[in-house]
Design an enzyme around this catalytic site. Structure first.
Site, PDB file in Angstrom:
ATOM      1  N   SER A 184       0.960   3.035  -7.067  1.00  0.00           N
ATOM      2  CA  SER A 184       0.574   1.618  -7.074  1.00  0.00           C
ATOM      3  C   SER A 184      -0.117   1.342  -8.397  1.00  0.00           C
ATOM      4  O   SER A 184      -0.608   2.267  -9.054  1.00  0.00           O
ATOM      5  CB  SER A 184      -0.405   1.365  -5.924  1.00  0.00           C
ATOM      6  OG  SER A 184      -1.057   0.120  -6.088  1.00  0.00           O
ATOM      7  N   TYR A 223      -7.764   3.031  -0.170  1.00  0.00           N
ATOM      8  CA  TYR A 223      -6.403   2.909  -0.723  1.00  0.00           C
ATOM      9  C   TYR A 223      -6.400   3.266  -2.213  1.00  0.00           C
ATOM     10  O   TYR A 223      -5.565   4.057  -2.683  1.00  0.00           O
ATOM     11  CB  TYR A 223      -5.908   1.473  -0.510  1.00  0.00           C
ATOM     12  CG  TYR A 223      -4.481   1.230  -0.932  1.00  0.00           C
ATOM     13  CD1 TYR A 223      -3.418   1.508  -0.063  1.00  0.00           C
ATOM     14  CD2 TYR A 223      -4.180   0.718  -2.191  1.00  0.00           C
ATOM     15  CE1 TYR A 223      -2.098   1.263  -0.453  1.00  0.00           C
ATOM     16  CE2 TYR A 223      -2.869   0.475  -2.574  1.00  0.00           C
ATOM     17  CZ  TYR A 223      -1.832   0.745  -1.702  1.00  0.00           C
ATOM     18  OH  TYR A 223      -0.532   0.509  -2.094  1.00  0.00           O
TER      19      TYR A 223
HETATM   20  P1  NAD Z   1       5.545  -1.255   4.484  1.00  0.00           P
HETATM   21  O1  NAD Z   1       4.396  -1.370   5.416  1.00  0.00           O
HETATM   22  O2  NAD Z   1       6.744  -2.105   4.713  1.00  0.00           O
HETATM   23  O3  NAD Z   1       6.056   0.241   4.373  1.00  0.00           O
HETATM   24  C1  NAD Z   1       5.273   1.367   4.611  1.00  0.00           C
HETATM   25  C2  NAD Z   1       6.066   2.301   5.485  1.00  0.00           C
HETATM   26  O4  NAD Z   1       5.340   3.507   5.683  1.00  0.00           O
HETATM   27  C3  NAD Z   1       6.328   1.685   6.866  1.00  0.00           C
HETATM   28  O5  NAD Z   1       7.694   1.808   7.159  1.00  0.00           O
HETATM   29  C4  NAD Z   1       5.487   2.554   7.790  1.00  0.00           C
HETATM   30  O6  NAD Z   1       6.053   2.692   9.076  1.00  0.00           O
HETATM   31  C5  NAD Z   1       5.484   3.869   7.035  1.00  0.00           C
HETATM   32  N1  NAD Z   1       4.397   4.756   7.449  1.00  0.00           N
HETATM   33  C6  NAD Z   1       3.090   4.447   7.657  1.00  0.00           C
HETATM   34  N2  NAD Z   1       2.420   5.528   8.068  1.00  0.00           N
HETATM   35  C7  NAD Z   1       3.323   6.540   8.136  1.00  0.00           C
HETATM   36  C8  NAD Z   1       3.253   7.902   8.509  1.00  0.00           C
HETATM   37  N3  NAD Z   1       2.100   8.458   8.910  1.00  0.00           N
HETATM   38  N4  NAD Z   1       4.389   8.656   8.443  1.00  0.00           N
HETATM   39  C9  NAD Z   1       5.561   8.114   8.059  1.00  0.00           C
HETATM   40  N5  NAD Z   1       5.691   6.812   7.708  1.00  0.00           N
HETATM   41  C10 NAD Z   1       4.589   6.056   7.747  1.00  0.00           C
HETATM   42  O7  NAD Z   1       4.933  -1.534   3.035  1.00  0.00           O
HETATM   43  P2  NAD Z   1       5.546  -1.293   1.571  1.00  0.00           P
HETATM   44  O8  NAD Z   1       4.916  -2.313   0.718  1.00  0.00           O
HETATM   45  O9  NAD Z   1       7.014  -1.169   1.608  1.00  0.00           O
HETATM   46  O10 NAD Z   1       4.878   0.107   1.188  1.00  0.00           O
HETATM   47  C11 NAD Z   1       5.610   1.223   0.721  1.00  0.00           C
HETATM   48  C12 NAD Z   1       4.807   2.007  -0.309  1.00  0.00           C
HETATM   49  O11 NAD Z   1       4.649   1.181  -1.464  1.00  0.00           O
HETATM   50  C13 NAD Z   1       3.385   2.384   0.134  1.00  0.00           C
HETATM   51  O12 NAD Z   1       3.092   3.698  -0.308  1.00  0.00           O
HETATM   52  C14 NAD Z   1       2.521   1.368  -0.574  1.00  0.00           C
HETATM   53  O13 NAD Z   1       1.216   1.852  -0.806  1.00  0.00           O
HETATM   54  C15 NAD Z   1       3.299   1.186  -1.861  1.00  0.00           C
HETATM   55  N6  NAD Z   1       2.976  -0.045  -2.582  1.00  0.00           N
HETATM   56  C16 NAD Z   1       3.304  -1.266  -2.078  1.00  0.00           C
HETATM   57  C17 NAD Z   1       2.982  -2.407  -2.798  1.00  0.00           C
HETATM   58  C18 NAD Z   1       3.314  -3.787  -2.322  1.00  0.00           C
HETATM   59  O14 NAD Z   1       2.862  -4.762  -2.955  1.00  0.00           O
HETATM   60  N7  NAD Z   1       4.074  -3.959  -1.268  1.00  0.00           N
HETATM   61  C19 NAD Z   1       2.332  -2.289  -4.028  1.00  0.00           C
HETATM   62  C20 NAD Z   1       2.011  -1.025  -4.513  1.00  0.00           C
HETATM   63  C21 NAD Z   1       2.344   0.090  -3.779  1.00  0.00           C
END
Ligand code: NAD
Length: 270
Positions: free
Chosen positions: A155, A168
């Site tokens: 991130s 986080y």
């Molecule tokens: P999201 O909530 O759609 O996806 C996260 C996924 O992780 C979900 O499918 C959830 O079921 C899964 N998950 C949670 N705990 C888990 C576990 N213990 N075991 C297996 N799976 C698990 O959100 P996203 O935005 O798609 O996030 C994906 C990644 O991207 C994350 O690591 C997040 O920190 C990172 N990220 C997202 C953003 C953003 O703006 N959306 C920005 C920076 C980083």
């Protein structure tokens, strides 16, 4: 054999947290590039099954596999199931992550621990299993120049502090040095380890922060490029980073953030 439209042909990928958001888009992009994909989920199977269905409808190969990435036994079982099905693994996208937000004074140990367990320990457990398989198998020159590729979903908060989200930010700061240290140690095995650092991407994780026009406007102020990102913005980077086009890239984070790291608060000179 690899070709330009299917640079990941004959490769096998595991994408964690692939039932929604960025992970779902990454799974589809890797499959479109030719990889057979293990679509990991931890809650209900429906989201992952939808991703598998959409990959298969597009002519790709995928199956859904349950594992809580913070549980060693479940991570090992996920790798065993994938290897049993597809023979080996060439690509890991350690994407699963979550937020449990609280002001620092109110943050419970449970909130701290949950985020560290999933976002940091989960990446360690998945990357270790992947690296063990890559080292065991070695390079298959007809398939890829590298023995394996690990992509950590980090991130912008691996470098930008984030009040109200210290668990986080600490987890993603940890992912940065986990990634770099693994890259240093695993390069002699021809294993590439990199991170992607998304900015604000429209997914369920930040739905609340985008729910009202005022909140969306506040968020856009942080993005010089003037739009919130889409999961596909990240998926394209992952597919490229996993391919031999990126063969000389290891130990780095590629930020895909519309310029968030340009610190737009300083655009008028501070
Ligand atoms: P999201 O909530 O759609 O996806 C996260 C996924 O992780 C979900 O499918 C959830 O079921 C899964 N998950 C949670 N705990 C888990 C576990 N213990 N075991 C297996 N799976 C698990 O959100 P996203 O935005 O798609 O996030 C994906 C990644 O991207 C994350 O690591 C997040 O920190 C990172 N990220 C997202 C953003 C953003 O703006 N959306 C920005 C920076 C980083």
């Amino acid at each position: 054999m690899n070709n330009s439209s299917q640079p990941l042909a004959n490769q096998v990928a595991i994408v964690t947290g692939a039932s929604s958001g960025i992970g779902a888009a990454v799974a589809k992009a890797l499959a479109a590039a030719g990889a057979a994909v293990a679509v990991n989920y931890s809650g209900h199977a429906e989201g992952a099954d939808d991703v598998v269905q959409s990959i298969e409808q597009a002519g790709g190969r995928a199956f859904s596999v349950h594992a809580d990435v913070s549980r060693e036994d479940q991570v090992q079982a996920m790798f065993a199931q994938t290897i049993e099905r597809y023979g080996t693994v060439h690509i890991l996208v350690a994407n699963a992550g979550l937020q449990q937000d609280a002001n620092f004074l109110d943050m419970s140990l449970a909130q701290w621990q949950k985020v560290i367990d999933v976002n940091l320990t989960g990446q360690f457990l998945c990357a270790r299993e992947a690296a063990r398989e890559f080292v065991r198998r070695g390079v298959q020159p007809a398939i890829s120049k590298a023995a394996g590729k690990i992509i950590c979903m980090s991130s912008v908060h691996e470098v930008i502090p984030w009040a109200g989200h210290v668990n986080y930010a600490a987890s993603k700061g940890g992912v940065m040095l986990l990634m770099k240290s693994m890259a240093q140690e695993l390069a002699p095995h021809r294993i590439r380890v990199n991170s992607i650092g998304p900015g604000a991407i429209a997914t369920p994780i930040n739905q609340e922060a985008r729910d009202t026009p005022e909140e969306e406007r506040d968020l856009l102020r942080l993005i010089p490029y003037g739009r919130i990102g889409e999961p596909e913005d990240i998926a394209r980077v992952a597919a490229w980073l996993a391919s031999d086009e990126a063969d000389y890239i290891t130990g780095t984070t590629i930020f895909a953030d519309g310029g968030m790291l340009l610190y737009p608060g300083f655009e008028s000179g501070g």
